[in-house]
Design a protein around this motif. Structure first.
Motif, PDB file in Angstrom:
ATOM      1  N   TRP A  24       0.841  -1.198   0.000  1.00 45.37           N
ATOM      2  CA  TRP A  24       0.000   0.000   0.000  1.00 45.37           C
ATOM      3  C   TRP A  24       0.874   1.245   0.000  1.00 45.37           C
ATOM      4  CZ3 TRP A  24      -0.749   4.548   2.423  1.00 45.37           C
ATOM      5  CH2 TRP A  24      -1.959   5.199   2.220  1.00 45.37           C
ATOM      6  N   GLN A  25       1.894   1.251   0.850  1.00 51.17           N
ATOM      7  CA  GLN A  25       2.783   2.414   0.930  1.00 51.17           C
ATOM      8  C   GLN A  25       3.538   2.605  -0.381  1.00 51.17           C
ATOM      9  OE1 GLN A  25       2.804   4.360   3.722  1.00 51.17           O
ATOM     10  NE2 GLN A  25       3.998   5.796   2.516  1.00 51.17           N
TER      11      GLN A  25
ATOM     12  N   SER B 249       1.126   4.025  -2.924  1.00 52.50           N
ATOM     13  CA  SER B 249       0.799   5.425  -2.658  1.00 52.50           C
ATOM     14  C   SER B 249       1.951   6.357  -3.018  1.00 52.50           C
ATOM     15  CB  SER B 249       0.414   5.620  -1.192  1.00 52.50           C
ATOM     16  OG  SER B 249       1.540   5.519  -0.358  1.00 52.50           O
TER      17      SER B 249
ATOM     18  N   PRO C  96      -4.489  12.398  -3.020  1.00 59.03           N
ATOM     19  CA  PRO C  96      -4.882  11.404  -2.015  1.00 59.03           C
ATOM     20  C   PRO C  96      -6.386  11.335  -1.727  1.00 59.03           C
ATOM     21  CG  PRO C  96      -2.954  12.591  -1.272  1.00 59.03           C
ATOM     22  CD  PRO C  96      -3.419  13.264  -2.523  1.00 59.03           C
TER      23      PRO C  96
ATOM     24  N   PHE D 293      -6.515   7.415  -6.558  1.00 57.32           N
ATOM     25  CA  PHE D 293      -5.572   7.084  -5.486  1.00 57.32           C
ATOM     26  C   PHE D 293      -6.071   5.862  -4.707  1.00 57.32           C
ATOM     27  CE2 PHE D 293      -3.972   7.453  -1.143  1.00 57.32           C
ATOM     28  CZ  PHE D 293      -2.622   7.642  -1.355  1.00 57.32           C
TER      29      PHE D 293
ATOM     30  N   THR E  73      -3.986   2.356  -4.562  1.00 57.69           N
ATOM     31  CA  THR E  73      -3.504   1.806  -3.295  1.00 57.69           C
ATOM     32  C   THR E  73      -4.240   0.513  -2.931  1.00 57.69           C
ATOM     33  OG1 THR E  73      -4.990   3.275  -2.086  1.00 57.69           O
ATOM     34  CG2 THR E  73      -2.701   3.995  -2.356  1.00 57.69           C
TER      35      THR E  73
END
Length: 119
Positions: free
Chosen positions: A75-76, A79, A86, A91, A95
């Motif tokens: 996920w990080q 992103s 965001p 986004f 993610t």
């Protein structure tokens, strides 16, 4: 306001008349919404008849290592790769796909490693 009060009234009347079936071998508590929450375990404890609290840590560690950590990492990564705002749907989709890929990939990799260690 009228719609909200109508929904609250409908929810209140639905929960007050709800019949919740509870298996006879276990006691249960009702939540404020009329949902039954068993107070006893549905499955026998892992690790034999002793049912030690330490027996729960094995499956918990398995899930953390195989799914939660890779999902958070992916996920990080997703992103940081995406250029989308965001608060946008793009986004969220990027993610979400990254997280799903992390869960699937982490589970497959963990299963392969675990299988190799048991041989």
């Amino acid at each position: 306001s009228a719609l909200l009060s109508g929904l609250l009234l409908a929810a209140a009347s639905a929960t007050s008349t709800a019949n919740v079936a509870v298996p006879s071998k276990q006691s249960a508590k009702l939540s404020p919404w009329g949902v039954s929450h068993p107070t006893t375990a549905l499955a026998p404890p892992r690790g034999g008849a002793t049912g030690s609290k330490l027996d729960r840590f094995g499956p918990t560690v398995d899930v953390i290592l195989s799914k939660l950590f890779p999902a958070g990492f992916a996920w990080q990564l997703a992103s940081s790769i995406t250029k989308a705002d965001p608060s946008s749907a793009s986004f969220a989709l990027t993610t979400g796909l990254g997280e799903a890929t992390g869960v699937l990939g982490g589970h497959i990799l963990y299963s392969i490693i675990q299988g190799a260690m048991t041989k």
